[in-house]
Design an enzyme around this catalytic site. Structure first.
Site, PDB file in Angstrom:
ATOM      1  N   ARG A  14       0.526  -1.200  -0.158  1.00 15.58           N
ATOM      2  CA  ARG A  14       0.114  -0.038   0.285  1.00 15.58           C
ATOM      3  C   ARG A  14       1.045   1.564   0.279  1.00 15.58           C
ATOM      4  O   ARG A  14       0.519   1.703  -0.129  1.00 15.58           O
ATOM      5  CB  ARG A  14      -0.662   0.538   1.502  1.00 15.58           C
TER       6      ARG A  14
ATOM      7  N   ARG B 217      10.182  -0.415   8.947  1.00 14.78           N
ATOM      8  CA  ARG B 217      10.618  -0.743  10.485  1.00 14.78           C
ATOM      9  C   ARG B 217      12.199  -0.440  10.027  1.00 14.78           C
ATOM     10  O   ARG B 217      12.959  -1.245   8.996  1.00 14.78           O
ATOM     11  CB  ARG B 217      10.241  -1.878  10.068  1.00 14.78           C
TER      12      ARG B 217
ATOM     13  N   GLU C  61      14.067   1.631  19.094  1.00 14.17           N
ATOM     14  CA  GLU C  61      13.363   2.892  19.560  1.00 14.17           C
ATOM     15  C   GLU C  61      13.132   3.262  21.214  1.00 14.17           C
ATOM     16  O   GLU C  61      12.767   1.943  21.816  1.00 14.17           O
ATOM     17  CB  GLU C  61      12.550   2.543  18.380  1.00 14.17           C
TER      18      GLU C  61
ATOM     19  N   HIS D 177      10.305   8.097  14.177  1.00 14.33           N
ATOM     20  CA  HIS D 177       8.752   7.654  14.424  1.00 14.33           C
ATOM     21  C   HIS D 177       8.170   8.302  14.291  1.00 14.33           C
ATOM     22  O   HIS D 177       6.943   7.727  14.914  1.00 14.33           O
ATOM     23  CB  HIS D 177       8.794   5.870  14.949  1.00 14.33           C
TER      24      HIS D 177
HETATM   25  C1  GLV Z   1       3.527   2.928  12.445  1.00 12.99           C
HETATM   26  O1  GLV Z   1       5.471   2.552  12.352  1.00 12.99           O
HETATM   27  C2  GLV Z   1       2.774   1.826  11.614  1.00 12.99           C
HETATM   28  O2  GLV Z   1       3.232   0.590  11.538  1.00 12.99           O
HETATM   29  O3  GLV Z   1       1.990   2.190  11.808  1.00 12.99           O
END
Ligand code: GLV
Length: 370
Positions: free
Chosen positions: A161, A266, A295, A317
């Protein structure tokens, strides 16, 4: 009147929790902004909750499912990524978990594009120049120049997506697009984008005729001016096509020395030691990251090396961190709304109680007819 369900949320997800309270649910929320210790999650699950709302910071594995084996009916994750949830364990305990795909697609794709622009046009260094009062003159090339994005070639690694949404944005910038996906290729989408590119050229909107195609990983890495990463984290053993450390010393060396790497998927998909080395030794021109192996980013991370600061953008993030994307209570707009709806679907047996029909459940494979 619905049954009084008990829910524990490991984090405050805002107004959407009131949708549950208004339905008579008892909602207990961990009040701190940091993640709760795992032992607390286990205690809450053991206390007999029906639903658990999680963030990507919470490790959800056999220990948690074991604690919930009597009563826990659903884990609802407020994120599209779910590598913190052990899918095999969830399936063993037959506990469905949900995620919040789609509603963050555009936000995450646009953020990747903005990071790419910030990096290529050296906006961080340029603003420092101004703020630090080092902007002494206008000059054709001093103290530094950036690189245009328009007309360049981008490799989209992962055409799910978010990768597809980024393709759409890059096409608007007259970029040429190399696509690679280890598991799934969407040729219809690529064909439609090529048609749009051809029309833009035919009507004089784009000067050059741009192109888009699927290629091998190696070709994508070798030919691109920008590489943007949009694969899920899959560790060895979790998939036939693992993505853990897909970007390592060997693969980073394939990139052009003028090319840039962007990652808002990621962290562990990129070997950070190798990336820091690649930047220090100028194998590549720069990198922009929103996600990390650990993180928050540790104080001693090699990515913090001041010697590479002008070529290494580091974000917290943050890609999906837009108001509507994160908090809207409408499941078609916000992660919070979609998270809560996924939980309601399971607890209230929507879709005739058929978990395989519930749109936000991830591990449908555990609930097929046996
Ligand atoms: C953010 O990193 C998510 O996976 O929604």
């Amino acid at each position: 009147m619905t049954e009084q369900f008990r829910v524990f949320a490991t984090c405050d997800i805002g107004e959407a929790l009131n949708l549950l309270r208004n339905r008579g649910y008892e909602v207990d929320v961990y009040p701190q902004p940091v993640a709760p210790p795992k032992s607390l999650i286990i205690d809450k699950v053991k206390s007999g909750i029906d639903g658990l709302i999680t963030t990507l910071r919470d490790p959800i594995d056999a220990e948690v499912f074991e604690a919930g084996k009597i009563r826990l009916k659903v884990v609802a994750q407020i994120a599209v990524g779910f590598d913190n949830i052990n899918r095999a364990d969830a399936n063993r305990y037959k506990i469905p978990f949900t995620h919040t795909a789609d509603v963050l697609t555009e936000a995450t794709a646009e953020f990747a594009f903005f990071m790419l622009g910030m990096l290529a046009r050296k906006m961080w260094s340029a603003e420092h120049l101004t703020r630090d009062n080092q902007w002494g003159y206008w000059h054709p090339y001093l103290p530094f120049l950036g690189d245009e994005v328009t007309g360049k070639t981008i490799a989209i690694i992962g055409t799910g997506r978010i990768g597809l949404a980024l393709i759409k944005k890059c096409a608007g910038f007259d970029m040429n697009i190399l696509c690679y996906d280890p598991a799934y290729e969407n040729h219809d989408y690529i064909k439609a984008i090529q048609e749009v590119m051809d029309l833009r050229h035919a009507r004089g909107i784009s000067k050059e005729r741009n192109w888009i195609k699927y290629v091998s990983f190696e070709e994508a890495m070798r030919q691109a001016d920008f590489v943007s990463v949009h694969v899920p984290l899959l560790r060895p053993g979790e998939s036939a096509t693992p993505t853990y450390h897909l970007f390592n010393e060997q693969t980073l060396k394939l990139m052009k020395p003028t090319a840039f790497l962007v990652n808002d998927s990621r962290g562990p998909v990129v070997d950070e030691e190798a990336l820091a080395l690649a930047l220090r030794e100028n194998w590549i021109a720069g990198a922009a990251l929103d996600v990390y192996e650990k993180e928050p980013l540790p104080a001693d991370s090699p990515l913090r090396d001041p010697a590479i600061a002008d070529r290494c953008r580091l974000m917290p993030h943050f890609a999906s961190a837009a108001r509507i994307t994160r908090l809207d209570t409408d499941p078609n707009k916000g992660m919070a709304g979609r998270c809560v709806q996924g939980l309601i679907d399971v607890l209230e047996s929507n879709y005739g109680g058929d978990i395989t029909k519930m749109p936000y459940v991830v591990n449908k494979e555990a609930f097929g007819k046996s």
